[in-house]
Design a protein around this motif. Structure first.
Motif, short mmCIF file in Angstrom:
data_model
loop_
_atom_site.label_atom_id
_atom_site.label_comp_id
_atom_site.label_asym_id
_atom_site.label_seq_id
_atom_site.Cartn_x
_atom_site.Cartn_y
_atom_site.Cartn_z
N UNK B 7 -12.08 -29.72 -9.28
CA UNK B 7 -10.62 -29.58 -9.30
C UNK B 7 -10.12 -28.91 -10.56
N UNK B 8 -9.28 -27.91 -10.40
CA UNK B 8 -8.66 -27.31 -11.57
C UNK B 8 -9.46 -26.20 -12.21
N UNK B 31 -8.39 -26.92 -4.30
CA UNK B 31 -7.97 -27.45 -5.59
C UNK B 31 -8.34 -26.55 -6.76
N UNK B 32 -8.70 -25.29 -6.46
CA UNK B 32 -9.14 -24.36 -7.50
C UNK B 32 -8.03 -23.36 -7.82
#
Lengths: 356, 356
Positions: B7-8, B31-32
């Motif tokens: 994530x992130x 979530x990227x």
């Protein structure tokens, strides 16, 4: 429609959470840009928005600058301060309109609006002090639930009253905020209708979904809901009645209790809704695009359902299951890109196609 | 996989066109974030990317800064200058890798790679001057087509040779660039296989689609393609063979001619491909997410097809049909947010679900 928002136009979105994120993605499919207004740092919607304004709703200069940079304004949450709306509406259209916000920002106003329409809700009473609470408990009985009239979500600002002895503590939990007492309703299930209305008054509803909550938070929505044909029709007509009464433009989530006496309205949310996330993998046009279409003055799209779906929210450390979820067949993952995992925080959801 | 991008994390994308735009959207579902590197102003992918670098591929400082800001690098087009790749690969992994780019950047290298694998292509010859062209035309015959070895797309850098009298003019059209002569192939239809391979060597292919081109530009892709069961299997195995030979990570588009003698490889593109756009509305996991999954070290998703679909490109003033398209049932619109409509410019596409 002659004033259909053209390629490259910008939709302003108040609120930068996961709903704003998925609205931004839907807008991009229609060739539209988004500009997100959000007080918090690093909003999930910011990763896919064309622009982000980080400012408070009290910063009227920032609001005015934001409004001037967009063609139309929408929102992903209903608790927008009235003074902020006053600033914004001088500059650009806000869709859905003020009336939907006025009604849905206050549980008492909302319940009164619904019953005035001839719709049924749980029994309710306005609570201002210990006396009015005692009187209401006499009529409504226990168990009942005391809720703040404003700013409640995901079970926050609520206190259960199992017997009269809980009344004082419940009132104290409201911390002086205006409150509403709601009676408990015996229901066989809770369903949501995700309904859309365009500027020309057309209404389209997605197939109702059946919701399961745990600890006040939605866990799963399943389509089709276990409804009779008549219940399904009633649910859709009732939602359409609400949207028409508000001259509504956009998508609304309407939660209904299914009871032996018919359908009761639990809550309405003037925005895309968690219980409509299944549409991303069950319909050609999902709730997010349907909302953007309405707000951008496009005709509504074809939201007919092509698959049975179960949406499951990923809450807190549900995210630890990601490696297994990523390998599941017939499963679409939707994550929100939130940095910190917290208990009770919605981190994403999965839509599972249910094969017959 | 232990090194699944979390994530992130950020994926760097070289190229900011519609493919980068739809890759950014797919990354957001996982979530990227994405960071787009694009020399041109106002790139379509910029509207949905978390960050954009506007710089030339000759600006090695900008490339290094870009690479340092991302976790992994991918691309939406194959003609990336070699010197730029040299800078980038020192800092971050590039997926798909250099070998796929080296092979596909040059038509002669690509055709040689394919025939070395035992696959069949149209007859071809290396053309360096008038003499080699005359000799090749003796063997291959006419009609034939002369193409620049590098930087060709959508019918650009190509000249038809209907008889020996066209040879001199065709060679002149190449403007001194190294060229390849390709013989014409009698084919019943052209199909594409969109194939994905993950870092652990798993391969998954979408159902082959059937392509119609006009004026060198793809107009429609229809699934299912008119293929026998054996042809379908051959197509998929052949694509898998190419990906495995390159130790490929990501999605590749492989165009095939269906001939009485079997399948011939027309072209391979080491990226998501226009002929795979139908997967957005025919599969739970589309080609863009499949590519991001591979690049991000996730397991490949479930790309099985649940509907018959026809993808139609919206080219130039096809965009004038938007009001009618927006009202069509079973039709999903995907626009690229490009400002200026130009003849031959891809402005968007629609995916139509075909009901039986």
């Amino acid at each position: 429609m002659s004033d259909q928002l053209p390629q490259g136009a910008t939709i302003g979105i108040l609120g930068g959470g996961q709903l704003g994120r998925m609205l931004s993605v839907a807008a991009s499919r229609l060739g539209l840009r988004t500009h997100v207004f959000e007080p918090g740092a690093n909003p999930p919607a910011g990763h896919v928005a064309d622009a982000v304004t980080t400012a408070s709703y009290e910063d009227h200069d920032a609001l005015a600058e934001f409004a001037a940079s967009v063609d139309v304004i929408t929102y992903e949450f209903e608790n927008i301060p009235t003074a902020a709306l006053d600033v914004l509406q001088e500059l650009r259209p806000i869709r859905p309109g003020r009336e939907a916000l006025r009604v849905s920002q206050d549980r008492l106003t909302e319940k009164t609006f619904l019953t005035d329409l001839g719709l049924r809700t749980a029994p309710f009473a306005d609570i201002t002090d210990a006396d009015s609470l005692a009187a209401a408990l006499e009529v409504i009985g226990t168990p009942a639930i005391l809720k703040t009239r404003r700013f409640g979500y995901d079970g926050k600002g609520q206190a259960r009253i199992l017997g009269p002895e809980d009344a004082a503590k419940a009132l104290e939990d409201m911390r002086g905020a205006p409150a509403i007492l709601e009676g408990f309703v015996e229901f066989s299930c809770e369903v949501s209708v995700i309904a859309a209305r365009s500027a020309d008054g057309s209404v389209a509803c997605f197939d109702p979904g059946e919701n399961i909550h745990r600890e006040g938070i939605l866990r799963t929505t399943t389509v089709p809901a276990r409804l009779s044909g008549k219940q399904r029709t009633d649910a859709v007509l009732l939602a359409a009645q609400i949207l028409n009464a508000l001259n509504y433009v956009g998508v609304m989530g309407v939660e209904l209790f299914v009871t032996p006496q018919g359908l009761l309205v639990n809550e309405m949310a003037p925005r895309v809704h968690n219980s409509g996330h299944w549409t991303q993998n069950g319909c050609t046009i999902d709730q997010f695009e349907q909302h953007i279409r309405a707000v951008a003055n496009w005709p509504l799209g074809d939201g007919s359902r092509y698959a049975d779906v179960q949406m499951e929210n990923l809450i807190g450390d549900d995210l630890d299951r990601l490696p297994e979820l990523a390998r599941e067949a017939d499963t679409a993952i939707h994550l929100y890109g939130k940095g910190a995992v917290k208990a009770g925080r919605k981190m994403g959801h999965v839509n599972r196609i249910i094969r017959g």
